[in-house]
Scaffold this active site. Sequence first.
Site, PDB file in Angstrom:
ATOM      1  N   SER A  39       8.071 -11.424 -18.726  1.00  0.00           N
ATOM      2  CA  SER A  39       8.605 -12.723 -18.331  1.00  0.00           C
ATOM      3  C   SER A  39       8.428 -12.865 -16.830  1.00  0.00           C
ATOM      4  CB  SER A  39      10.094 -12.824 -18.699  1.00  0.00           C
ATOM      5  OG  SER A  39      10.610 -14.096 -18.350  1.00  0.00           O
ATOM      6  N   PRO A  40       7.358 -13.519 -16.388  1.00  0.00           N
ATOM      7  CA  PRO A  40       7.124 -13.679 -14.951  1.00  0.00           C
ATOM      8  C   PRO A  40       8.103 -14.692 -14.364  1.00  0.00           C
ATOM      9  CG  PRO A  40       5.516 -14.939 -16.196  1.00  0.00           C
ATOM     10  CD  PRO A  40       6.311 -14.152 -17.200  1.00  0.00           C
ATOM     11  N   ASP A  82       6.876 -14.873 -21.815  1.00  0.00           N
ATOM     12  CA  ASP A  82       8.056 -15.745 -21.868  1.00  0.00           C
ATOM     13  C   ASP A  82       8.060 -16.587 -20.604  1.00  0.00           C
ATOM     14  OD1 ASP A  82      10.667 -16.853 -22.089  1.00  0.00           O
ATOM     15  OD2 ASP A  82      11.473 -15.167 -20.938  1.00  0.00           O
TER      16      ASP A  82
END
Length: 361
Positions: A39-40, A82
């Site tokens: 999830s960046p 995400d």
Amino acid sequence: MQLNQKPYYQTKLGSAYLANSLKLMKEIPNESIDLICTSPPFALVRKKDYGNVEAEQYIEWFEPFAKEFYRILKPQGSLAIDIGGSWVKGYPIRSLYHFELVVHLCRPQNKGGLGFYLAQEIYWYNPAKLPTPAEWVTVRRERVKDAVNTIWWLCKEPHPKANNRNVLKPYSKAMKNLLKNGYKAKLRPSGHDISTKFKNDRGGAIPPNIINTQDVEGSEIGDILIFDENDSENLYVPISGNVISASNTSSNDYYQKRCKQEGIKRHPARFPQALPEFFINLCTEVGDIVLDPFAGSNMTGKVAETLDRKWIAIEIEEEYVKGSKLRFESESSVSETNPTNNYNQEETTISDLPLFKNSAL
């Protein structure tokens, strides 16, 4: 997998690194990773402590990471990203940055893209999300609250390694009755021709692309996905679609308790346990390698360890790496034993049954 940099900490199956993932990934061999689940930082209007990039610059910022992802993924590997949506600053309209990103990632390389395929979009519904942006949701009442993140499931080949038998959900009572009493093949009013094969018991229902969880009592990873009986962040019930419904608001789980005790800064945007568990079960087998290049509190590594996958976690903020180590303490309430399949329990309601089962365990 041995990298030149010394891990910040190691476990039986994995290593966590304090590093810039863009630099460290260059040491990872070509086509060596089975799954990247991450999830960046999102392109949010309100900036977070862990850093955010403006929506207009997001593709340019993300592209170097994506090129490394493509290089290190195995041909049948998967990339699960995400990424939450955002708003246009000052207006009640949505940014398109995460759609523009996936289009760019999936555009052919000879046309300036990265060459990924979009296997499927999965949805994480967070019922505990605050009603933001407040100006448009709670003040002017022009919009409803944004409570869903899109998870782009990408791959290098049209047929990545995946087996939905590993994420089957329990049959409904109606389906159980059908299996018990039989079904007469017929043409439904909708035009669907339901054959006699419909009555075959295949061990569970194929899940939809919604990850859905609610606050109920459960057990551990691989069963109903629970770390602590008082932890509402990780309590789950079976899902009925392709939406992951899981809140991440718990203030008393093991990770947060220990961070508070040690005076360590807790990561403010943690993965729900259901998200990495779904993709690890769906896209990998025991012994495969899972990478999270924006590891945060390293929920991905913890789930991978519990499911007997090797893992690599990379995080650039030392406080977050230090806190994530607490997830692997021996006192942690996650059971290290392999769960048993209890699909065939008698007199059991849907909320009593496991959400995701890994047939390899």
